[in-house]
Design a protein around this motif. Structure first.
Motif, PDB file in Angstrom:
ATOM      1  N   PHE A 261       0.695  -1.097   0.036  1.00  0.00           N
ATOM      2  CA  PHE A 261      -0.057   0.144  -0.221  1.00  0.00           C
ATOM      3  C   PHE A 261       0.877   1.232   0.044  1.00  0.00           C
ATOM      4  CE2 PHE A 261       0.833  -0.754   4.403  1.00  0.00           C
ATOM      5  CZ  PHE A 261       0.776   0.565   4.885  1.00  0.00           C
ATOM      6  N   GLU A 262       0.232   2.490   0.045  1.00  0.00           N
ATOM      7  CA  GLU A 262       0.936   3.956  -0.058  1.00  0.00           C
ATOM      8  C   GLU A 262      -0.037   4.734   0.736  1.00  0.00           C
ATOM      9  OE1 GLU A 262       3.895   5.149  -0.781  1.00  0.00           O
ATOM     10  OE2 GLU A 262       4.517   3.261  -1.600  1.00  0.00           O
ATOM     11  N   GLY A 263       0.864   5.638   1.283  1.00  0.00           N
ATOM     12  CA  GLY A 263      -0.091   6.861   1.680  1.00  0.00           C
ATOM     13  C   GLY A 263       0.302   7.910   1.170  1.00  0.00           C
ATOM     14  N   ILE A 264      -0.746   8.827   0.711  1.00  0.00           N
ATOM     15  CA  ILE A 264      -0.409   9.835  -0.125  1.00  0.00           C
ATOM     16  C   ILE A 264      -1.130  10.923   0.330  1.00  0.00           C
ATOM     17  CG2 ILE A 264      -0.262  10.911  -2.623  1.00  0.00           C
ATOM     18  CD1 ILE A 264      -0.280   7.960  -3.640  1.00  0.00           C
ATOM     19  N   ARG A 265      -0.607  12.340   0.100  1.00  0.00           N
ATOM     20  CA  ARG A 265      -1.362  13.385   0.708  1.00  0.00           C
ATOM     21  C   ARG A 265      -1.704  14.391  -0.306  1.00  0.00           C
ATOM     22  NH1 ARG A 265      -0.728  14.625   6.522  1.00  0.00           N
ATOM     23  NH2 ARG A 265      -1.754  16.411   6.533  1.00  0.00           N
TER      24      ARG A 265
ATOM     25  N   ARG B 283       6.534   3.561  -6.057  1.00  0.00           N
ATOM     26  CA  ARG B 283       7.055   2.650  -4.924  1.00  0.00           C
ATOM     27  C   ARG B 283       5.943   1.527  -4.874  1.00  0.00           C
ATOM     28  NH1 ARG B 283       8.113   5.297   1.177  1.00  0.00           N
ATOM     29  NH2 ARG B 283       5.930   5.574   1.011  1.00  0.00           N
ATOM     30  N   LEU B 284       4.645   1.554  -5.071  1.00  0.00           N
ATOM     31  CA  LEU B 284       3.713   0.621  -4.654  1.00  0.00           C
ATOM     32  C   LEU B 284       4.186  -0.355  -5.699  1.00  0.00           C
ATOM     33  CD1 LEU B 284       0.847  -0.089  -3.428  1.00  0.00           C
ATOM     34  CD2 LEU B 284      -0.031   0.667  -5.585  1.00  0.00           C
ATOM     35  N   ILE B 285       4.248  -0.151  -6.994  1.00  0.00           N
ATOM     36  CA  ILE B 285       4.587  -0.878  -8.026  1.00  0.00           C
ATOM     37  C   ILE B 285       5.916  -1.878  -7.687  1.00  0.00           C
ATOM     38  CG2 ILE B 285       5.548  -1.317 -10.348  1.00  0.00           C
ATOM     39  CD1 ILE B 285       3.581   0.948 -11.183  1.00  0.00           C
ATOM     40  N   GLU B 286       6.920  -1.209  -6.865  1.00  0.00           N
ATOM     41  CA  GLU B 286       8.097  -1.740  -6.486  1.00  0.00           C
ATOM     42  C   GLU B 286       7.979  -2.681  -5.344  1.00  0.00           C
ATOM     43  OE1 GLU B 286      10.755   1.451  -5.809  1.00  0.00           O
ATOM     44  OE2 GLU B 286      11.482   1.838  -7.878  1.00  0.00           O
TER      45      GLU B 286
ATOM     46  N   TYR C 159      -6.193  12.398   2.601  1.00  0.00           N
ATOM     47  CA  TYR C 159      -5.268  11.497   2.616  1.00  0.00           C
ATOM     48  C   TYR C 159      -5.831  10.624   1.482  1.00  0.00           C
ATOM     49  CZ  TYR C 159      -2.253   7.868   4.572  1.00  0.00           C
ATOM     50  OH  TYR C 159      -1.342   6.757   4.752  1.00  0.00           O
ATOM     51  N   ILE C 160      -4.709   9.782   0.837  1.00  0.00           N
ATOM     52  CA  ILE C 160      -4.994   8.868  -0.496  1.00  0.00           C
ATOM     53  C   ILE C 160      -4.402   7.686  -0.143  1.00  0.00           C
ATOM     54  CG2 ILE C 160      -4.682   8.597  -2.841  1.00  0.00           C
ATOM     55  CD1 ILE C 160      -4.492  11.619  -3.010  1.00  0.00           C
ATOM     56  N   ARG C 161      -5.337   6.684   0.012  1.00  0.00           N
ATOM     57  CA  ARG C 161      -4.667   5.260   0.231  1.00  0.00           C
ATOM     58  C   ARG C 161      -4.864   4.350  -0.952  1.00  0.00           C
ATOM     59  NH1 ARG C 161      -3.485   2.632   4.756  1.00  0.00           N
ATOM     60  NH2 ARG C 161      -1.952   4.158   4.928  1.00  0.00           N
ATOM     61  N   PRO C 162      -3.696   4.197  -1.659  1.00  0.00           N
ATOM     62  CA  PRO C 162      -3.777   2.832  -2.727  1.00  0.00           C
ATOM     63  C   PRO C 162      -3.460   1.612  -2.045  1.00  0.00           C
ATOM     64  CG  PRO C 162      -2.216   4.681  -3.383  1.00  0.00           C
ATOM     65  CD  PRO C 162      -2.656   4.832  -2.039  1.00  0.00           C
ATOM     66  N   LEU C 163      -4.362   0.595  -2.186  1.00  0.00           N
ATOM     67  CA  LEU C 163      -4.093  -0.555  -1.689  1.00  0.00           C
ATOM     68  C   LEU C 163      -3.982  -1.854  -2.609  1.00  0.00           C
ATOM     69  CD1 LEU C 163      -3.932  -2.575   1.029  1.00  0.00           C
ATOM     70  CD2 LEU C 163      -6.346  -2.400   0.924  1.00  0.00           C
TER      71      LEU C 163
ATOM     72  N   SER D  69      14.500 -11.210   7.150  1.00  0.00           N
ATOM     73  CA  SER D  69      13.268 -12.024   7.385  1.00  0.00           C
ATOM     74  C   SER D  69      12.242 -11.620   6.696  1.00  0.00           C
ATOM     75  CB  SER D  69      13.183 -11.960   8.837  1.00  0.00           C
ATOM     76  OG  SER D  69      13.045 -10.596   9.446  1.00  0.00           O
ATOM     77  N   THR D  70      11.754 -10.156   6.735  1.00  0.00           N
ATOM     78  CA  THR D  70      10.848  -9.255   5.937  1.00  0.00           C
ATOM     79  C   THR D  70      11.630  -8.200   5.542  1.00  0.00           C
ATOM     80  OG1 THR D  70       9.223 -10.343   7.691  1.00  0.00           O
ATOM     81  CG2 THR D  70       8.194  -8.713   6.125  1.00  0.00           C
ATOM     82  N   PRO D  71      11.472  -8.011   4.149  1.00  0.00           N
ATOM     83  CA  PRO D  71      12.041  -6.903   3.616  1.00  0.00           C
ATOM     84  C   PRO D  71      11.478  -5.415   4.025  1.00  0.00           C
ATOM     85  CG  PRO D  71      11.815  -8.524   1.968  1.00  0.00           C
ATOM     86  CD  PRO D  71      10.956  -8.768   3.199  1.00  0.00           C
ATOM     87  N   PRO D  72      12.146  -4.635   4.853  1.00  0.00           N
ATOM     88  CA  PRO D  72      11.747  -3.343   5.103  1.00  0.00           C
ATOM     89  C   PRO D  72      11.339  -2.470   3.932  1.00  0.00           C
ATOM     90  CG  PRO D  72      13.543  -3.994   6.365  1.00  0.00           C
ATOM     91  CD  PRO D  72      13.353  -4.757   5.148  1.00  0.00           C
ATOM     92  N   MET D  73      12.101  -2.458   2.745  1.00  0.00           N
ATOM     93  CA  MET D  73      11.922  -1.557   2.043  1.00  0.00           C
ATOM     94  C   MET D  73      10.712  -1.567   1.298  1.00  0.00           C
ATOM     95  SD  MET D  73      15.564  -1.069   0.341  1.00  0.00           S
ATOM     96  CE  MET D  73      14.945   0.122  -0.994  1.00  0.00           C
ATOM     97  N   ALA D  74       9.785  -2.822   1.552  1.00  0.00           N
ATOM     98  CA  ALA D  74       8.688  -2.954   0.673  1.00  0.00           C
ATOM     99  C   ALA D  74       7.459  -2.684   1.605  1.00  0.00           C
ATOM    100  CB  ALA D  74       8.305  -4.385   0.501  1.00  0.00           C
ATOM    101  N   LYS D  75       6.781  -1.607   1.245  1.00  0.00           N
ATOM    102  CA  LYS D  75       5.866  -1.067   1.991  1.00  0.00           C
ATOM    103  C   LYS D  75       4.519  -2.188   2.076  1.00  0.00           C
ATOM    104  CE  LYS D  75       3.284   3.237   3.052  1.00  0.00           C
ATOM    105  NZ  LYS D  75       3.914   3.629   4.441  1.00  0.00           N
ATOM    106  N   ALA D  76       4.600  -3.298   2.761  1.00  0.00           N
ATOM    107  CA  ALA D  76       3.647  -4.311   2.654  1.00  0.00           C
ATOM    108  C   ALA D  76       2.740  -4.436   3.931  1.00  0.00           C
ATOM    109  CB  ALA D  76       4.575  -5.867   2.618  1.00  0.00           C
TER     110      ALA D  76
END
Length: 305
Positions: free
Chosen positions: A37-41, A60-63, A97-101, A151-158
């Motif tokens: 997901f993403e958080g966008i303003r 970043r969502l696509i990545e 606030y915009i939330r793509p999921l 263990s769990t990639p921090p760079m992915a906004k999962a």
């Protein structure tokens, strides 16, 4: 969100009434956290509503989806255009606030998610102002450690990553603080549950590197750019817990948090316990950028109307 916040949601290529968008209880993401997901303003001024770094967030969502082999289904330009379409359909003209999921749907109970697994994209938007008070927040070091690249990639906004953030937030709230700060597996400062962190000492600004289990924050990058614009020396390096206690200023950054001052850590006052000069300078300039008052940075904004 526990209430309806707008009339419409963008879902799988269509703008639909809020109440009509539902998912089956067997949705894979509900069971295993297979979502990104993403958080966008969006920020309003007297002339228009501006989305801040829309393309960067959708990229970043696509990545993030790529890390977990989740099919994003839509192109970068389609995601951006759909966001603008939704804001117009909801007639949103105030700050929001915009939330793509993006999430895995009816895949079954196995864990072998691939790009062939069914995925869905939802975009929601609702009016939104400040998340934290401008006067600053009181923080504590969490007993929970930040998730690790091994263990769990921090760079992915999962979505699943944020169970770690939930634990840290619950702990700090139980103990009477506004927010927590997590250390990484090596004991270095990593980030807050939903924010990156910056430390100021002797007019120099430091922030943890991505290798210290840090999300590659878009507001983080913005703060770095602003600091350099003002001529401050800024370094990405590991930060010890002790450095927080003796810092002149600390601030955190994030889409919701924007630029928020930290006025204490574990009951140690930061500086004089008030918002610091450099933090105030960066925060004020950030607010001018997002409301289209600084011409040099207008390419970071997408006008809606």
């Amino acid at each position: 969100m526990n209430t309806k916040n707008a009339d419409f949601i963008w879902f799988d290529g269509e703008v639909k009434p809020w109440e009509s968008v539902t998912v089956p209880i067997t949705t894979h993401a509900m069971h295993y956290g297979t979502s990104v997901f993403e958080g966008i303003r969006g920020y309003s001024n007297n002339e228009n509503l501006f989305i801040f770094k829309l393309k960067e967030h959708m990229k970043r969502l696509i990545e993030s989806a790529e890390v977990y082999s989740i099919n994003p289904r839509y192109t970068l330009s389609e995601m951006c255009e759909s966001t603008i379409e939704l804001l117009k359909k909801n007639n949103i003209k105030t700050s929001c606030y915009i939330r793509p999921l993006l999430f895995v749907g009816l895949h079954g109970i196995d864990l072998n998610v691939t790009r062939n697994s069914p995925s869905h994209l939802a975009i929601i938007a609702f009016p939104f102002n400040r998340y934290f008070p401008e006067t600053g927040i009181r923080t504590c070091i969490s007993s929970w450690r930040r998730i690790n690249e091994n263990s769990t990639p921090p760079m992915a906004k999962a979505g699943g990553n944020y169970m770690n953030s939930v634990l840290a937030t619950q702990e700090c709230k139980r103990n009477g603080y506004d927010e927590s700060i997590l250390l990484d597996y090596h004991g270095n400062v990593s980030e807050a549950p939903g924010e990156n962190i910056f430390v100021i000492r002797n007019n120099k600004i430091f922030t943890p590197p991505l290798s210290d289990s840090v999300l590659e924050g878009i507001t983080r990058d913005t703060a770095i750019t602003i600091a350099k614009y003002f001529g401050y020396e800024i370094q990405e390096r590991s930060i010890s817990r002790t450095e927080l206690y003796i810092a002149d200023e600390i601030f955190v950054t994030g889409t919701a948090a924007e630029i928020t001052p930290v006025i204490s850590v574990d009951n140690h006052s930061i500086g004089n316990g008030q918002v610091g000069k450099i933090t105030k300078e960066i925060s004020s300039f950030y607010q001018k950028i997002v409301t289209s008052k600084i011409p040099e940075f207008k390419d970071w904004l997408t006008a809606v109307w």
